[in-house]
Design a protein around this motif. Structure first.
Motif, PDB file in Angstrom:
ATOM      1  N   LYS A  33       3.369  19.297 -16.555  1.00 20.58           N
ATOM      2  CA  LYS A  33       3.720  18.662 -17.828  1.00 20.58           C
ATOM      3  C   LYS A  33       3.064  17.293 -17.988  1.00 20.58           C
ATOM      4  N   ALA A  47       2.075   9.157 -23.546  1.00 25.39           N
ATOM      5  CA  ALA A  47       2.283   9.145 -22.099  1.00 25.39           C
ATOM      6  C   ALA A  47       2.420   7.716 -21.581  1.00 25.39           C
ATOM      7  N   MET A  72       7.685  17.218 -25.639  1.00 27.73           N
ATOM      8  CA  MET A  72       6.952  16.173 -24.915  1.00 27.73           C
ATOM      9  C   MET A  72       7.693  14.839 -24.990  1.00 27.73           C
ATOM     10  N   LEU A  98       0.656  16.469 -21.122  1.00 27.78           N
ATOM     11  CA  LEU A  98       0.904  15.356 -22.040  1.00 27.78           C
ATOM     12  C   LEU A  98      -0.250  14.358 -22.063  1.00 27.78           C
ATOM     13  N   TYR A 145       9.743  14.191 -21.910  1.00 30.05           N
ATOM     14  CA  TYR A 145       9.133  14.157 -20.573  1.00 30.05           C
ATOM     15  C   TYR A 145       9.554  12.935 -19.759  1.00 30.05           C
TER      16      TYR A 145
END
Lengths: 249, 288
Positions: free
Chosen positions: B161, B173, A97, B165, A100
């Motif tokens: 995704k 995020a 993550m 997240l 990302y």
């Protein structure tokens, strides 16, 4: 250069100021501790800087430019209790993550991203736990997953919210080794820290906070009895670096 | 296709679309919001009918999506101003739903839109209301559900995704520059259109069970969100099919049986799931 500069920051809950007139600057390449009593607004400061909380006022610059998450120069390690550890995901996936932001919209993690995540797992001694559901990890292991995730973000300035809370000695050592390595690479690490005993040993820069900045500078100049007393007010059980315990009042 | 075939297909599409979207509500711990949106959607449908004077699916989708998002926004605003979150949900959706019921009883008495239908749905009527697409006569509700299911699949795979997240760690995020609020409303929009699409088939009350139960079953089966999505679609479709045959057997309400089948499937999963079932946990406790 300054890694972080904050001007005139104010944060209010229900019109009551939690942080007021916060002005500070953190030098690039420092290991900085944010220290202050419970309710001083340490986590709030980080969250307000990074835009997770609404600011009533304030200007934030990272490395000389107005803070913008899209510059991807900031990494964040939240408090361990802030996420749902029952989430259907495993250790490797959580670390991914952190990539990302780099991967961008509509794309899946590449082999390179996965290799980076595995490398970070390995570095934190978690190579055997890649497939583990995250609830099945110990507190220290969960914290290491968060750090590995920050690592793969490949940021310049890291913000960490109490990474040493509730971890075992082995994890504490792993974390501090990693922080020093980041510093060595010229990165800046800003840590909300509650353990006064280790401030002098771990951090070269310290910010004393209680609703506003009490002091900010090199640890040996700032981490003094007088300034700590001013920060904590009233009584403070103060552990000197040599270990003798004094109560200041 | 036979009458029965259309009903089964429609029911499966309800199960699949709701199951898929519902997964995210489960992992975000927001299932009460599904309850709220599915009820408020009634107001959207009535308003769309009053404005456009038609029961065309497109108007309903637009009306319901807008009201769904307004519901989410109103709940959030009340909560931010100091009302407890569960109370905000209760206040907003009951009010919207009640306005919808009043409007139906005032203006829409003579059309194919009545309160009982809105609450319970009537999947048995669906195959009689058709249009012709590419020379094939298909029921309107089925066509709409097919589009919605495809759309939901597309959106979820495109933003998988980001959805994952923001569900797991919204704070990270934010620091990665993701538009967290936008993604939240995107998901709520999906919940709204799924709820409208399923409305005709199962009604406002039971669509909640389709949004929540398959996801809750799937949650007990796996540690991977992607696998959970697949399981959830399967559980949704299975409760639709079992429910339909259960209703035939008992000569009872189809939508009621479908929800009941979901409940039974959940009980079975809760006991026997190879991953987090009660039996499995009991056995590991014994051996450790």
């Amino acid at each position: 250069m300054e890694a972080l500069n904050v001007k005139d920051l104010q944060v209010a809950y229900d019109r009551k100021a939690v942080l007021d007139q916060v002005e500070l600057s953190i030098p690039q390449g420092s290991l900085t501790a944010i220290v202050g009593p419970n309710g001083a607004g340490k986590s709030t400061l980080i969250k307000a800087i990074l835009g997770m909380l609404k600011r009533s006022s304030g200007h934030i610059s990272i490395l000389g430019k107005p803070y913008n998450p899209k510059n991807r120069n900031v990494g964040y390690v939240p408090q361990r209790g802030s996420v749902d550890w029952d989430f259907p995901t495993n250790a490797l996936d959580v670390i991914l993550m952190g990539r990302y932001g780099h991967i961008g919209w509509f794309k899946r993690p590449s082999k390179g991203d996965i290799a980076l995540a595995k490398e970070a797992l390995h570095k934190l001694g978690m190579a055997d736990y890649a497939d583990r559901q995250i609830r099945q990890l110990s507190g220290g292991q969960q914290q290491r997953i968060f750090l590995a995730r920050a690592l793969v973000q490949d940021a310049e300035v890291y913000f960490m919210d109490e990474p040493f809370v509730g971890v075992d000695a082995k994890t504490e050592k792993a974390i501090i080794d990693l922080l020093r390595e980041l510093k060595h690479k010229g990165k800046t690490v800003i840590v909300v820290h509650h353990d006064l005993q280790t401030v002098l040993e771990y951090f070269d820069h310290t910010l004393l906070l209680n609703r506003t900045v009490i002091a900010n500078g090199p640890t040996e100049q700032v981490f003094t009895k007088d300034l700590l007393q001013k920060t904590y007010g009233g009584t403070l059980a103060f552990f000197s670096p040599t270990g003798d315990k004094r109560v200041m009042s | 296709m036979t009458y029965e075939g259309w009903i089964l297909l429609t029911a499966c599409l309800v199960g699949i679309s709701c199951g898929m979207v519902g997964c995210f509500l489960i992992v975000r711990r927001m299932t009460m919001l599904a309850d709220a949106i599915s009820h408020s959607v009634l107001l959207g449908i009535v308003l769309a009918f009053l404005v456009a004077n038609s029961l065309n699916g497109i108007y309903m989708l637009i009306g319901a999506t807008i009201i769904g998002l307004v519901t989410t926004f109103a709940i959030q605003s009340l909560h931010n101003s100091g009302v407890q979150e569960d109370a905000s949900i209760g206040i907003v959706f009951t009010t919207f739903f009640a306005i919808g019921v009043i409007l139906i009883s005032l203006f829409a008495r003579d059309v194919h839109l009545d309160v009982e239908h809105a609450l319970m749905g009537e999947i048995a009527f669906i195959p009689w209301n058709t249009y012709t697409v590419f020379g094939i006569e298909i029921p309107k509700a089925t066509g709409m559900l097919l589009c919605i299911t495809l759309f939901a699949t597309l959106v979820i795979s495109m933003f998988y995704k980001e959805l994952k997240l923001t569900s797991f760690d919204a704070a990270l995020a934010v620091t990665l520059g993701l538009p967290v609020a936008l993604i939240h409303y995107l998901l709520m929009g999906l919940v709204s259109i799924t709820a409208v699409g399923s409305f005709d088939a199962v009604g406002a009350v039971l669509v909640v069970s389709m949004l929540v139960v398959p996801g809750a079953c799937a949650y007990l089966m796996t540690d991977r969100l992607s696998v959970m999505l697949l399981y959830s679609c399967l559980f949704g479709a299975a409760s639709a099919v079992f429910g339909y045959y259960g209703a035939l057997l008992l000569d009872a309400s189809i939508s009621g049986s479908m929800s009941a089948a979901g409940g039974i499937l959940f009980l079975l999963t809760w006991f026997f799931s190879p991953r987090y079932g009660l039996l499995r946990r009991f056995r590991t406790m014994k051996t450790s």
